[in-house]
Scaffold this active site. Structure first.
Site, PDB file in Angstrom:
ATOM      1  N   CYS A 156      44.767 -43.696 162.682  1.00 40.11           N
ATOM      2  CA  CYS A 156      45.993 -43.818 161.887  1.00 40.11           C
ATOM      3  C   CYS A 156      46.699 -42.470 161.825  1.00 40.11           C
ATOM      4  O   CYS A 156      46.066 -41.423 161.762  1.00 40.11           O
ATOM      5  CB  CYS A 156      45.704 -44.414 160.516  1.00 40.11           C
ATOM      6  SG  CYS A 156      45.471 -43.238 159.208  1.00 40.11           S
ATOM      7  N   GLU A 157      48.021 -42.542 161.902  1.00 40.15           N
ATOM      8  CA  GLU A 157      48.792 -41.305 161.976  1.00 40.15           C
ATOM      9  C   GLU A 157      48.881 -40.587 160.637  1.00 40.15           C
ATOM     10  O   GLU A 157      49.305 -39.444 160.569  1.00 40.15           O
ATOM     11  CB  GLU A 157      50.199 -41.574 162.534  1.00 40.15           C
ATOM     12  CG  GLU A 157      51.095 -42.389 161.644  1.00 40.15           C
ATOM     13  CD  GLU A 157      52.447 -42.681 162.295  1.00 40.15           C
ATOM     14  OE1 GLU A 157      52.528 -42.676 163.533  1.00 40.15           O
ATOM     15  OE2 GLU A 157      53.402 -42.916 161.546  1.00 40.15           O
ATOM     16  N   HIS A 158      48.459 -41.268 159.574  1.00 37.26           N
ATOM     17  CA  HIS A 158      48.521 -40.622 158.260  1.00 37.26           C
ATOM     18  C   HIS A 158      47.300 -39.768 157.985  1.00 37.26           C
ATOM     19  O   HIS A 158      47.407 -38.700 157.386  1.00 37.26           O
ATOM     20  CB  HIS A 158      48.644 -41.678 157.153  1.00 37.26           C
ATOM     21  CG  HIS A 158      49.840 -42.543 157.305  1.00 37.26           C
ATOM     22  ND1 HIS A 158      49.781 -43.914 157.396  1.00 37.26           N
ATOM     23  CD2 HIS A 158      51.150 -42.228 157.399  1.00 37.26           C
ATOM     24  CE1 HIS A 158      50.984 -44.408 157.533  1.00 37.26           C
ATOM     25  NE2 HIS A 158      51.834 -43.406 157.537  1.00 37.26           N
ATOM     26  N   HIS A 159      46.118 -40.258 158.397  1.00 40.84           N
ATOM     27  CA  HIS A 159      44.871 -39.558 158.046  1.00 40.84           C
ATOM     28  C   HIS A 159      44.045 -39.166 159.266  1.00 40.84           C
ATOM     29  O   HIS A 159      43.019 -38.511 159.113  1.00 40.84           O
ATOM     30  CB  HIS A 159      44.014 -40.452 157.134  1.00 40.84           C
ATOM     31  CG  HIS A 159      44.719 -40.886 155.880  1.00 40.84           C
ATOM     32  ND1 HIS A 159      45.378 -42.085 155.773  1.00 40.84           N
ATOM     33  CD2 HIS A 159      44.876 -40.255 154.691  1.00 40.84           C
ATOM     34  CE1 HIS A 159      45.913 -42.190 154.567  1.00 40.84           C
ATOM     35  NE2 HIS A 159      45.625 -41.095 153.885  1.00 40.84           N
ATOM     36  N   CYS A 186      40.808 -45.495 156.822  1.00 38.53           N
ATOM     37  CA  CYS A 186      41.374 -44.677 155.733  1.00 38.53           C
ATOM     38  C   CYS A 186      41.412 -45.472 154.428  1.00 38.53           C
ATOM     39  O   CYS A 186      41.540 -44.896 153.352  1.00 38.53           O
ATOM     40  CB  CYS A 186      42.768 -44.155 156.095  1.00 38.53           C
ATOM     41  SG  CYS A 186      44.008 -45.439 156.312  1.00 38.53           S
ATOM     42  N   HIS A 220      41.284 -50.571 158.650  1.00 38.81           N
ATOM     43  CA  HIS A 220      41.702 -49.167 158.595  1.00 38.81           C
ATOM     44  C   HIS A 220      40.658 -48.373 157.828  1.00 38.81           C
ATOM     45  O   HIS A 220      40.459 -48.594 156.639  1.00 38.81           O
ATOM     46  CB  HIS A 220      43.073 -49.053 157.910  1.00 38.81           C
ATOM     47  CG  HIS A 220      44.172 -49.628 158.743  1.00 38.81           C
ATOM     48  ND1 HIS A 220      45.207 -48.874 159.239  1.00 38.81           N
ATOM     49  CD2 HIS A 220      44.370 -50.886 159.192  1.00 38.81           C
ATOM     50  CE1 HIS A 220      46.003 -49.645 159.963  1.00 38.81           C
ATOM     51  NE2 HIS A 220      45.517 -50.875 159.943  1.00 38.81           N
ATOM     52  N   GLN A 239      49.692 -49.594 162.492  1.00 36.13           N
ATOM     53  CA  GLN A 239      49.412 -50.897 163.127  1.00 36.13           C
ATOM     54  C   GLN A 239      50.714 -51.600 163.498  1.00 36.13           C
ATOM     55  O   GLN A 239      50.814 -52.252 164.532  1.00 36.13           O
ATOM     56  CB  GLN A 239      48.568 -51.754 162.175  1.00 36.13           C
ATOM     57  CG  GLN A 239      48.101 -53.035 162.844  1.00 36.13           C
ATOM     58  CD  GLN A 239      47.126 -53.814 162.000  1.00 36.13           C
ATOM     59  OE1 GLN A 239      46.323 -53.230 161.283  1.00 36.13           O
ATOM     60  NE2 GLN A 239      47.186 -55.127 162.073  1.00 36.13           N
TER      61      GLN A 239
HETATM   62  N1  LIG Z   1      51.958 -49.693 156.841  1.00 40.10           N
HETATM   63  C1  LIG Z   1      50.875 -49.016 157.245  1.00 40.10           C
HETATM   64  N2  LIG Z   1      50.285 -48.197 156.382  1.00 40.10           N
HETATM   65  C2  LIG Z   1      49.195 -47.541 156.815  1.00 40.10           C
HETATM   66  C3  LIG Z   1      48.653 -47.675 158.091  1.00 40.10           C
HETATM   67  N3  LIG Z   1      47.557 -46.877 158.174  1.00 40.10           N
HETATM   68  C4  LIG Z   1      47.444 -46.270 156.989  1.00 40.10           C
HETATM   69  N4  LIG Z   1      48.433 -46.653 156.145  1.00 40.10           N
HETATM   70  C5  LIG Z   1      48.771 -46.316 154.760  1.00 40.10           C
HETATM   71  O1  LIG Z   1      49.571 -45.161 154.711  1.00 40.10           O
HETATM   72  C6  LIG Z   1      49.683 -44.805 153.347  1.00 40.10           C
HETATM   73  C7  LIG Z   1      49.842 -43.313 153.191  1.00 40.10           C
HETATM   74  O2  LIG Z   1      50.089 -43.147 151.803  1.00 40.10           O
HETATM   75  P1  LIG Z   1      50.185 -41.748 151.075  1.00 40.10           P
HETATM   76  O3  LIG Z   1      50.353 -42.016 149.605  1.00 40.10           O
HETATM   77  O4  LIG Z   1      51.197 -40.876 151.762  1.00 40.10           O
HETATM   78  O5  LIG Z   1      48.775 -41.100 151.396  1.00 40.10           O
HETATM   79  P2  LIG Z   1      47.441 -41.125 150.532  1.00 40.10           P
HETATM   80  O6  LIG Z   1      47.620 -40.388 149.254  1.00 40.10           O
HETATM   81  O7  LIG Z   1      46.343 -40.621 151.434  1.00 40.10           O
HETATM   82  O8  LIG Z   1      47.281 -42.693 150.243  1.00 40.10           O
HETATM   83  P3  LIG Z   1      45.973 -43.514 149.784  1.00 40.10           P
HETATM   84  O9  LIG Z   1      45.369 -44.083 151.041  1.00 40.10           O
HETATM   85  O10 LIG Z   1      46.509 -44.606 148.898  1.00 40.10           O
HETATM   86  O11 LIG Z   1      45.054 -42.562 149.083  1.00 40.10           O
HETATM   87  C8  LIG Z   1      48.440 -45.381 152.676  1.00 40.10           C
HETATM   88  O12 LIG Z   1      48.853 -46.403 151.808  1.00 40.10           O
HETATM   89  C9  LIG Z   1      47.635 -45.971 153.844  1.00 40.10           C
HETATM   90  O13 LIG Z   1      46.877 -47.113 153.479  1.00 40.10           O
HETATM   91  C10 LIG Z   1      49.309 -48.567 158.978  1.00 40.10           C
HETATM   92  O14 LIG Z   1      48.917 -48.761 160.140  1.00 40.10           O
HETATM   93  N5  LIG Z   1      50.417 -49.205 158.511  1.00 40.10           N
HETATM   94 ZN   LIG Z   2      45.336 -43.741 157.243  1.00 40.06          ZN
END
Ligand SMILES: Nc1nc2c(ncn2[C@@H]2O[C@H](COP(=O)(O)OP(=O)(O)OP(=O)(O)O)[C@@H](O)[C@H]2O)c(=O)[nH]1
Ligand SMILES: [Zn+2]
Length: 212
Positions: A99-102, A170, A168, A140
């Site tokens: 995942c590009e966020h984590h 994360c 996921h 995704q």
């Molecule tokens: N729509 C979508 N969201 C994703 C995907 N992979 C991860 N995420 C979400 O990206 C979001 C990033 O939220 P942030 O609030 O910026 O980051 P965070 O504080 O690490 O969020 P938490 O996971 O809720 O702790 C989270 O809600 C993740 O679940 C994906 O493939 N699609």
């Molecule tokens: Zn993630």
């Protein structure tokens, strides 16, 4: 066609720029060493000595999709299929992405179908395209749309349907810590988008009944 050529030229420019700016292997390994220190471990202890090099090598493999071009993989199509023009569905294509966020794993399966318009794709090429997009940092939703878009562009079939189901990490290993939840995403184009019956046939084939 012009638009395709322009977008290809733009992409190669972008790739060239990224290659020039790409850090060296040593810089990548130093970054891993920094993370090990930051996490609280000792990168000079025996068990971690080779870890920066191993992580860099693993990244090369897990993110190999940046160096691959789906258009090239999908470039070879053929039409000698005795007039077959019904749904082609490749289901349960297992993939691992990040995942590009984590930057932690997304583990799932892709189901990819299209309705041919004269030409068909080699079946393995569909799985290859899934891997090219999986081996990049992803959401995704983006991955689902990219797979459908690549097949649409390359083959120009009557329609494309892509469904991805994935877990996921994360959401499982950190944060909300919910194990076992599955996210489903779909992209439909052409007849799969316009005709609910075609969409229904795709769904029933996925469920395994094979009929609408
Ligand atoms: N729509 C979508 N969201 C994703 C995907 N992979 C991860 N995420 C979400 O990206 C979001 C990033 O939220 P942030 O609030 O910026 O980051 P965070 O504080 O690490 O969020 P938490 O996971 O809720 O702790 C989270 O809600 C993740 O679940 C994906 O493939 N699609
Ligand atoms: Zn993630």
């Amino acid at each position: 066609m012009d638009a395709v050529i322009t977008s290809f030229a733009k992409r190669s420019e972008e790739n060239k720029r990224r290659d020039l700016e790409r850090p060296t292997q040593e810089e990548a390994e130093a970054a891993v060493r920094t993370l090990l220190l930051w996490a609280g471990d000792d990168p000079d202890r025996e068990g971690l000595l080779e870890t920066p090099a191993r992580v860099a090598k693993a990244y090369q493999e897990m993110f190999a999709g940046y160096g691959m071009d789906p258009d090239e993989v999908l470039g070879r199509t053929f039409e000698e299929v005795a007039g077959y023009d019904d749904i082609v569905l490749v289901k349960d294509i297992a993939f691992h992405s990040h995942c590009e966020h984590h930057m932690v794993p997304i583990i799932g399966k892709a189901h990819v179908a299209y309705l041919p318009d004269g030409r068909v794709l080699g079946l393995s090429k569909i799985a290859r395209v899934v891997d090219i997009y999986a081996q990049r940092l992803q959401t995704q939703e983006a991955m689902t749309a990219q797979i459908a878009g690549a097949i649409d562009d390359a083959l120009q079939p009557r329609g494309v349907a892509v469904m991805i189901e994935a877990e996921h990490m994360c959401m499982a290993m950190r944060g909300i810590r919910k194990q076992g939840s599955t996210t489903l995403t779909t992209t439909f184009t052409g007849a799969f988008l316009d005709d609910v019956q075609e969409q229904g046939r795709f769904m029933s084939m996925l469920r395994g009944s094979g009929a609408a």
